[in-house]
Design a protein around this motif. Structure first.
Motif, PDB file in Angstrom:
ATOM      1  N   ASP A  72      -3.774  -7.425  -6.114  1.00 56.34           N
ATOM      2  CA  ASP A  72      -3.997  -7.958  -4.775  1.00 56.34           C
ATOM      3  C   ASP A  72      -4.210  -9.466  -4.822  1.00 56.34           C
ATOM      4  O   ASP A  72      -4.873  -9.982  -5.735  1.00 56.34           O
ATOM      5  CB  ASP A  72      -5.222  -7.307  -4.128  1.00 56.34           C
ATOM      6  N   SER A 100      -2.115 -17.926   8.663  1.00 57.19           N
ATOM      7  CA  SER A 100      -2.468 -16.527   8.470  1.00 57.19           C
ATOM      8  C   SER A 100      -3.015 -16.345   7.057  1.00 57.19           C
ATOM      9  O   SER A 100      -2.480 -16.906   6.110  1.00 57.19           O
ATOM     10  CB  SER A 100      -1.218 -15.668   8.663  1.00 57.19           C
ATOM     11  N   GLU A 101      -4.073 -15.568   6.931  1.00 54.05           N
ATOM     12  CA  GLU A 101      -4.661 -15.270   5.622  1.00 54.05           C
ATOM     13  C   GLU A 101      -4.893 -13.770   5.547  1.00 54.05           C
ATOM     14  O   GLU A 101      -5.682 -13.221   6.305  1.00 54.05           O
ATOM     15  CB  GLU A 101      -5.979 -16.020   5.467  1.00 54.05           C
ATOM     16  N   GLN A 102      -4.158 -13.094   4.637  1.00 51.97           N
ATOM     17  CA  GLN A 102      -4.266 -11.645   4.501  1.00 51.97           C
ATOM     18  C   GLN A 102      -4.231 -11.248   3.037  1.00 51.97           C
ATOM     19  O   GLN A 102      -3.717 -11.983   2.197  1.00 51.97           O
ATOM     20  CB  GLN A 102      -3.107 -10.956   5.223  1.00 51.97           C
ATOM     21  N   ASN A 108       1.072  -4.192   2.219  1.00 47.91           N
ATOM     22  CA  ASN A 108      -0.249  -4.198   2.829  1.00 47.91           C
ATOM     23  C   ASN A 108      -0.382  -2.871   3.561  1.00 47.91           C
ATOM     24  O   ASN A 108       0.524  -2.486   4.300  1.00 47.91           O
ATOM     25  CB  ASN A 108      -0.327  -5.377   3.803  1.00 47.91           C
ATOM     26  N   TRP A 142      -2.612  -9.024   0.292  1.00 49.32           N
ATOM     27  CA  TRP A 142      -1.349  -8.338   0.022  1.00 49.32           C
ATOM     28  C   TRP A 142      -1.283  -7.973  -1.442  1.00 49.32           C
ATOM     29  O   TRP A 142      -1.790  -8.701  -2.297  1.00 49.32           O
ATOM     30  CB  TRP A 142      -0.152  -9.246   0.319  1.00 49.32           C
ATOM     31  N   ILE A 162      -4.872 -12.914  -1.984  1.00 51.41           N
ATOM     32  CA  ILE A 162      -5.016 -13.436  -0.631  1.00 51.41           C
ATOM     33  C   ILE A 162      -3.856 -14.401  -0.460  1.00 51.41           C
ATOM     34  O   ILE A 162      -3.736 -15.371  -1.213  1.00 51.41           O
ATOM     35  CB  ILE A 162      -6.355 -14.170  -0.429  1.00 51.41           C
TER      36      ILE A 162
END
Length: 69
Positions: free
Chosen positions: A7, A21-23, A39, A25, A9
């Protein structure tokens, strides 16, 4: 910088009024500058070109910070 199966960020700027955008994945595959990202909240995997101006940065999550399996 990227590890398949781990994973990260991912911070990107898709443009428009959305801003940055910050997610979290998971990197499923890597080929050159292309990443296939997964995700659990996305309908389908996403392809990100890290050489594009859209890509801002990525941070590898420590295994303790990663999503539970």
């Amino acid at each position: 910088m990227f590890e398949v199966g781990r994973d990260h960020i991912i911070v990107d700027s898709p443009g428009g009024p959305a801003g940055v955008s910050e997610q979290v994945w998971e990197v499923q595959e890597m080929e050159g500058t292309l990443l296939k990202l997964c995700n659990p909240f996305a309908k389908a995997p996403e392809i990100l070109n890290i050489a594009s101006s859209r890509f801002v940065k990525a941070v590898l999550l420590d295994k303790r910070q990663a999503r539970p399996a």
